[in-house]
Design an enzyme around this catalytic site. Structure first.
Site, PDB file in Angstrom:
ATOM      1  N   GLY A   7       0.781  -1.200  -0.118  1.00 25.99           N
ATOM      2  CA  GLY A   7      -0.017  -0.007  -0.112  1.00 25.99           C
ATOM      3  C   GLY A   7       1.009   1.310  -0.032  1.00 25.99           C
ATOM      4  O   GLY A   7       0.531   2.197   0.793  1.00 25.99           O
ATOM      5  N   SER A   9       1.617   3.520  -2.344  1.00 23.63           N
ATOM      6  CA  SER A   9       1.428   4.343  -3.537  1.00 23.63           C
ATOM      7  C   SER A   9       0.928   5.880  -3.126  1.00 23.63           C
ATOM      8  O   SER A   9       1.182   6.969  -3.646  1.00 23.63           O
ATOM      9  CB  SER A   9       0.475   3.836  -4.530  1.00 23.63           C
ATOM     10  OG  SER A   9      -0.905   4.043  -4.050  1.00 23.63           O
ATOM     11  N   VAL A  53       3.908  -4.051  -8.820  1.00 24.66           N
ATOM     12  CA  VAL A  53       2.493  -3.997  -9.013  1.00 24.66           C
ATOM     13  C   VAL A  53       1.938  -5.276  -8.082  1.00 24.66           C
ATOM     14  O   VAL A  53       2.505  -6.451  -8.137  1.00 24.66           O
ATOM     15  CB  VAL A  53       2.008  -4.247 -10.345  1.00 24.66           C
ATOM     16  CG1 VAL A  53       0.455  -4.435 -10.358  1.00 24.66           C
ATOM     17  CG2 VAL A  53       2.125  -2.947 -11.106  1.00 24.66           C
ATOM     18  N   TYR A 149     -14.602  -2.545   8.423  1.00 22.04           N
ATOM     19  CA  TYR A 149     -13.593  -2.365   8.573  1.00 22.04           C
ATOM     20  C   TYR A 149     -12.914  -2.267   9.936  1.00 22.04           C
ATOM     21  O   TYR A 149     -11.509  -2.904  10.268  1.00 22.04           O
ATOM     22  CB  TYR A 149     -13.410  -0.711   8.222  1.00 22.04           C
ATOM     23  CG  TYR A 149     -12.110  -0.250   8.327  1.00 22.04           C
ATOM     24  CD1 TYR A 149     -11.183  -0.028   7.239  1.00 22.04           C
ATOM     25  CD2 TYR A 149     -11.981   0.901   9.768  1.00 22.04           C
ATOM     26  CE1 TYR A 149      -9.849   0.632   7.317  1.00 22.04           C
ATOM     27  CE2 TYR A 149     -10.502   1.325   9.440  1.00 22.04           C
ATOM     28  CZ  TYR A 149      -9.602   1.175   8.706  1.00 22.04           C
ATOM     29  OH  TYR A 149      -8.407   1.987   8.550  1.00 22.04           O
ATOM     30  N   CYS A 150     -13.633  -2.250  11.100  1.00 19.60           N
ATOM     31  CA  CYS A 150     -13.097  -2.388  12.418  1.00 19.60           C
ATOM     32  C   CYS A 150     -13.057  -3.862  12.622  1.00 19.60           C
ATOM     33  O   CYS A 150     -11.719  -3.934  13.241  1.00 19.60           O
ATOM     34  CB  CYS A 150     -14.420  -1.830  13.223  1.00 19.60           C
ATOM     35  SG  CYS A 150     -14.897  -0.431  13.371  1.00 19.60           S
ATOM     36  N   SER A 152     -11.876  -5.943  10.153  1.00 15.60           N
ATOM     37  CA  SER A 152     -10.519  -6.221   9.485  1.00 15.60           C
ATOM     38  C   SER A 152      -9.612  -5.875  10.470  1.00 15.60           C
ATOM     39  O   SER A 152      -8.299  -6.507  10.386  1.00 15.60           O
ATOM     40  CB  SER A 152     -10.555  -5.744   8.387  1.00 15.60           C
ATOM     41  OG  SER A 152     -10.224  -4.286   8.176  1.00 15.60           O
TER      42      SER A 152
END
Length: 245
Positions: A7, A9, A53, A149-150, A152
């Site tokens: 992650g 970028s 990539v 999200y939480c 994860s």
């Protein structure tokens, strides 16, 4: 010294890269596509910044990444698991679909788990190293409009402890950094809300965090300042974790 940052970028990933470059690291940034920010960083640090990539939700992409890094660099000293996404649309937990859940879990948790698993042999062959997992204050803070999200991020916390226990015998430390409210693309749509919460006292330090704040924590770990720690959580959150009355 060489670091892989998933992650990488934009946002926190780039902030981590900048701080590692300052202390002499070579950085390998991964993302689903390269960015103008990566191009700019490569111009600033020629021969120290590389891009691969990789969509970490796809197992073959992870394996290709590990093979490429091993072929080109032979070893790594640090793995930073930073890749993560927010919900495409914030939904109440009573409305989240299986597709919504899988999108978050496949990248934030499952992808991070298998990136760590596949890079572990490279660190073992190197005789040790360090792994840093970027989770979130959402690992322990309930937000019912982005529950997937939480979940994860809570999973990242347990994953940190599991790998810390498993890899300690090889001289590999595994630590977790929990960012708070950080000013990035991910938070840009709710920046005004967060700024008001901060002004009203949700954090003792009255500003949004910056990607470089997280980068400085990672750089300190990378320099060996936390080598007697493993499974440890570092809250980089402006004091959000302090429970005040």
């Amino acid at each position: 010294m060489t670091a892989v940052i998933t992650g990488g970028s934009r946002g926190i990933g780039l902030g981590i890269a900048r701080e590692l470059l300052k202390i002499g690291y070579t950085v390998i940034l991964t993302a689903r596509k390269r960015s103008d920010e990566i191009d700019s960083l490569q111009l600033q640090y020629p021969l120290k910044v590389f891009f691969e990539v990789c969509d970490i939700s796809v197992m073959q992409c992870i394996e290709n990444l590990v093979d490429s890094v091993k072929d080109k660099f032979g070893k790594i000293d640090l793995l930073v698991n930073n890749a993560g996404v927010a919900p495409k649309v914030r939904k109440d937990i009573l409305e989240i679909t299986p597709e919504d859940f899988d999108y978050l879990a496949d990248i934030n948790l499952k992808g991070t788990f298998f990136v760590t698993q596949k890079f572990a042999p490279l660190l073992i062959e190197n005789g040790g190293g360090r792994i840093v997992n970027i989770s979130s204050m959402s690992a322990y803070t309930a937000s019912v409009n982005r529950g997937e999200y939480c979940i994860s991020k809570a999973g990242i916390s347990m994953m940190t402890k599991l790998y810390a226990a498993r890899l300690a015998e090889y001289g590999i430390s595994v630590l977790e950094i929990r960012p708070g409210i950080i000013e990035t693309d991910m938070t840009s749509k709710v920046k005004e809300k967060y700024e008001k919460l901060i002004a009203d006292g949700i954090t003792p330090i009255k500003r949004m965090g910056q990607p470089d704040d997280i980068g400085k924590c990672v750089a300190s770990i990378a320099q060996g300042n936390f080598d007697f720690c493993t499974g440890t959580v570092i809250d980089c959150d402006g004091g959000f974790n302090v429970r005040c009355l």
